[in-house]
Design a protein around this motif. Sequence first.
Motif, mmCIF file in Angstrom:
data_model
loop_
_atom_site.group_PDB
_atom_site.id
_atom_site.type_symbol
_atom_site.label_atom_id
_atom_site.label_comp_id
_atom_site.label_asym_id
_atom_site.label_seq_id
_atom_site.Cartn_x
_atom_site.Cartn_y
_atom_site.Cartn_z
ATOM 1 N N ALA A 42 0.777 -1.218 -0.003
ATOM 2 C CA ALA A 42 -0.116 -0.011 0.109
ATOM 3 C C ALA A 42 0.850 1.277 -0.155
ATOM 4 C CB ALA A 42 -0.876 -0.134 1.058
ATOM 5 N N ALA A 43 1.980 1.226 0.802
ATOM 6 C CA ALA A 43 2.689 2.374 0.883
ATOM 7 C C ALA A 43 3.456 2.773 -0.372
ATOM 8 C CB ALA A 43 3.650 2.402 1.891
ATOM 9 N N ALA A 44 4.047 1.697 -1.095
ATOM 10 C CA ALA A 44 4.608 1.673 -2.380
ATOM 11 C C ALA A 44 3.659 2.248 -3.408
ATOM 12 C CB ALA A 44 5.356 0.467 -2.621
ATOM 13 N N LEU A 45 2.531 1.571 -3.453
ATOM 14 C CA LEU A 45 1.666 2.168 -4.455
ATOM 15 C C LEU A 45 1.379 3.583 -4.334
ATOM 16 C CD1 LEU A 45 -0.627 -1.014 -4.701
ATOM 17 C CD2 LEU A 45 0.464 -0.140 -6.546
ATOM 18 N N ALA A 46 0.904 3.968 -3.002
ATOM 19 C CA ALA A 46 0.803 5.295 -2.735
ATOM 20 C C ALA A 46 1.891 6.302 -3.193
ATOM 21 C CB ALA A 46 0.320 5.690 -1.289
ATOM 22 N N ILE A 47 2.876 5.897 -2.889
ATOM 23 C CA ILE A 47 4.197 6.729 -3.338
ATOM 24 C C ILE A 47 4.262 6.992 -4.759
ATOM 25 C CG2 ILE A 47 6.928 6.866 -3.231
ATOM 26 C CD1 ILE A 47 5.248 7.812 -0.544
ATOM 27 N N LYS A 48 4.306 5.938 -5.621
ATOM 28 C CA LYS A 48 4.600 5.878 -6.819
ATOM 29 C C LYS A 48 3.364 6.650 -7.482
ATOM 30 C CE LYS A 48 5.967 4.799 -10.928
ATOM 31 N NZ LYS A 48 7.559 4.521 -11.687
ATOM 32 N N SER A 49 1.998 6.604 -7.136
ATOM 33 C CA SER A 49 0.986 7.262 -7.433
ATOM 34 C C SER A 49 0.921 8.761 -7.116
ATOM 35 C CB SER A 49 -0.333 6.679 -7.356
ATOM 36 O OG SER A 49 -0.503 6.385 -6.117
ATOM 37 N N GLY A 50 1.694 9.111 -6.364
ATOM 38 C CA GLY A 50 1.689 10.578 -5.588
ATOM 39 C C GLY A 50 0.841 10.750 -4.739
ATOM 40 N N ASN A 51 0.644 9.696 -3.595
ATOM 41 C CA ASN A 51 -0.322 9.764 -2.717
ATOM 42 C C ASN A 51 0.395 9.699 -1.576
ATOM 43 O OD1 ASN A 51 -3.293 9.976 -4.001
ATOM 44 N ND2 ASN A 51 -2.298 8.177 -4.992
ATOM 45 N N ALA A 52 0.063 10.452 -0.443
ATOM 46 C CA ALA A 52 0.049 10.201 0.972
ATOM 47 C C ALA A 52 -0.663 9.206 1.484
ATOM 48 C CB ALA A 52 0.049 11.567 1.847
ATOM 49 N N VAL A 53 -0.373 8.473 2.535
ATOM 50 C CA VAL A 53 -1.257 7.269 2.870
ATOM 51 C C VAL A 53 -1.030 7.163 4.388
ATOM 52 C CG1 VAL A 53 0.733 5.614 2.586
ATOM 53 C CG2 VAL A 53 -1.794 4.948 2.641
ATOM 54 N N ILE A 54 -2.225 6.897 5.159
ATOM 55 C CA ILE A 54 -2.432 6.589 6.410
ATOM 56 C C ILE A 54 -3.127 5.054 6.470
ATOM 57 C CG2 ILE A 54 -4.961 7.497 6.566
ATOM 58 C CD1 ILE A 54 -3.810 8.197 9.708
ATOM 59 N N LEU A 55 -1.897 4.270 7.312
ATOM 60 C CA LEU A 55 -2.276 2.805 7.312
ATOM 61 C C LEU A 55 -2.976 2.388 8.706
ATOM 62 C CD1 LEU A 55 1.013 1.707 5.694
ATOM 63 C CD2 LEU A 55 -0.999 1.695 4.432
ATOM 64 N N ARG A 56 -3.847 1.659 8.647
ATOM 65 C CA ARG A 56 -4.507 1.265 10.104
ATOM 66 C C ARG A 56 -4.575 -0.333 9.921
ATOM 67 N NH1 ARG A 56 -8.449 -1.773 12.679
ATOM 68 N NH2 ARG A 56 -9.139 -0.931 14.582
ATOM 69 N N GLY A 57 -3.531 -0.837 10.505
ATOM 70 C CA GLY A 57 -3.400 -2.551 10.338
ATOM 71 C C GLY A 57 -4.157 -3.061 11.598
ATOM 72 N N GLY A 58 -4.055 -4.334 11.501
ATOM 73 C CA GLY A 58 -4.734 -5.083 12.625
ATOM 74 C C GLY A 58 -3.971 -5.222 13.892
ATOM 75 N N LYS A 59 -4.484 -5.417 14.912
ATOM 76 C CA LYS A 59 -3.559 -5.697 16.158
ATOM 77 C C LYS A 59 -2.703 -6.850 16.060
ATOM 78 C CE LYS A 59 -7.140 -8.265 18.911
ATOM 79 N NZ LYS A 59 -7.904 -8.305 20.136
ATOM 80 N N GLU A 60 -3.098 -7.887 15.327
ATOM 81 C CA GLU A 60 -2.334 -9.128 15.112
ATOM 82 C C GLU A 60 -1.106 -9.026 14.462
ATOM 83 O OE1 GLU A 60 -6.651 -10.026 15.024
ATOM 84 O OE2 GLU A 60 -5.311 -8.771 14.009
ATOM 85 N N ALA A 61 -1.018 -7.893 13.716
ATOM 86 C CA ALA A 61 0.239 -7.591 12.979
ATOM 87 C C ALA A 61 0.791 -6.335 13.320
ATOM 88 C CB ALA A 61 -0.026 -7.750 11.207
ATOM 89 N N PHE A 62 0.548 -5.786 14.485
ATOM 90 C CA PHE A 62 1.109 -4.481 14.651
ATOM 91 C C PHE A 62 2.493 -4.236 14.822
ATOM 92 C CE2 PHE A 62 2.351 -1.029 17.530
ATOM 93 C CZ PHE A 62 1.902 -0.038 16.841
ATOM 94 N N HIS A 63 2.975 -5.256 15.159
ATOM 95 C CA HIS A 63 4.374 -5.043 15.701
ATOM 96 C C HIS A 63 5.372 -5.215 14.156
ATOM 97 C CE1 HIS A 63 3.462 -6.170 19.797
ATOM 98 N NE2 HIS A 63 4.370 -5.355 20.057
ATOM 99 N N SER A 64 4.777 -6.011 13.163
ATOM 100 C CA SER A 64 5.550 -6.435 11.975
ATOM 101 C C SER A 64 4.952 -5.147 11.152
ATOM 102 C CB SER A 64 4.725 -7.511 11.364
ATOM 103 O OG SER A 64 4.877 -8.578 12.111
ATOM 104 N N ALA A 65 3.993 -4.349 11.290
ATOM 105 C CA ALA A 65 3.697 -3.298 10.519
ATOM 106 C C ALA A 65 4.358 -2.256 10.821
ATOM 107 C CB ALA A 65 2.227 -3.002 10.538
ATOM 108 N N GLN A 66 4.752 -1.922 12.177
ATOM 109 C CA GLN A 66 5.430 -1.035 12.650
ATOM 110 C C GLN A 66 6.926 -0.985 12.234
ATOM 111 O OE1 GLN A 66 5.010 2.197 14.033
ATOM 112 N NE2 GLN A 66 5.012 1.680 16.260
#
Length: 414
Positions: A131-155
């Motif tokens: 999601a972050a990479a697609l946002a950057i290439k398409s010129g968008n800022a992005v706010i990501l809200r993942g699930g608690k199960e994967a929070f440490h990984s996402a962080q």
Amino acid sequence: MTSTQALLDSLLAHKAAINLASTEQKNQALEAMASQLESQCDLILAANALDMEAAKNSSISTVMLDRLLLNEERIRDMAAGIRALIALPDPVGLVLEESTAPNGMLISKQSIPFGLIGMIYESRPNVTSDAAALAIKSGNAVILRGGKEAFHSAQAIVTALKAGLQEAGIAPEVVELVQDTSRASATELMTAKGKIDLLVPRGGAGLIQAVVENAIVPVIETGTGICHVYVDKEADLDKALAIVVNAKTSRPSVCNSQEVLLVHEDLAEKFLPALEAAFAGKVELRADAAALSYLKEAVPAGELDFDTEFLDYILAVKIVKDVAEAVVHIGQHSTGHSDAIVTENQQAADYFTQHVDSAAVYVNVSTRFTDGGQFGLGCELGISTQKMHARGPMGLREMTTYKYIIKGDGQVRN
């Protein structure tokens, strides 16, 4: 002000850094982001180990644990997905249409970023980098809200990606991860009217339904995948076995895996025992009354089995009299994601592709190919099952909108 609101305000203050970035700047940022993922691999794996340990102590199934798991190969794949975007054309600034009005005005329709995209998703860490990479290439800022199960990984992943942005000279504040994984933060994103330009939910049916029903910001609905494979009477048996086994077992926890098998009545006696042998007890078959007579280990299908996204080694099986009945069943039970026919009969294939109204319709191909990477999009934001703006795997073009630019020489309207 909550931490989520503070992140939104920060993103709004910094989004011009990416909205107006050049293709060269964006590509440099992507390469730096991919490199940082690789160089911080050990830190990401350590964070993922914390999530895996917590998940194993809960009631998460084995297939869902596989969705959560990261290893060196998967991190390399995440980096490769980011690099694949570098080679793709910039979707921003394209002249989609152009015309000259009778009064001499030049009317140009040009692609532009949405601005700020929000993403609410569950337990797949790779979604964070995609999601972050697609946002950057398409010129968008992005706010990501993942699930608690994967929070440490996402962080850990976001930390690496932001380091890449910093290295490339783009404000790292254009990518942010929501720190609160409660429902409250999801509600804040769903109601951030005037801040979030587009919100995309990606996950199970409950999450998607909650966002669609409660959001007051624009939403692209990514649907659940009750995917069907219909094996026609003129199917090649070996081809059909390979496709059905792959569509069900290669990775049952993802939305493009097969959940329902429809078999023509003339082929059922030969095909179903062969399929049961090919599954070798790995898949639980839940069959209708007609199919049960050909299967040794199957159990009767329940009332909801043909309307369930199992995301597990479970397959609902039904016998139909012809392609027309298969199409009717799919129309009543499919979620419009991906459906396939296996046949050597061109007329049957044409009937199926013309009448099945899904985002991806396959002939003699596994449904597992409904994927941005497989479709040449680099990676994907999700699979849209709606029909407005985006349908199927959402890549770079689907993360842009457009505006009209009109140039003239003093024209006024009478």
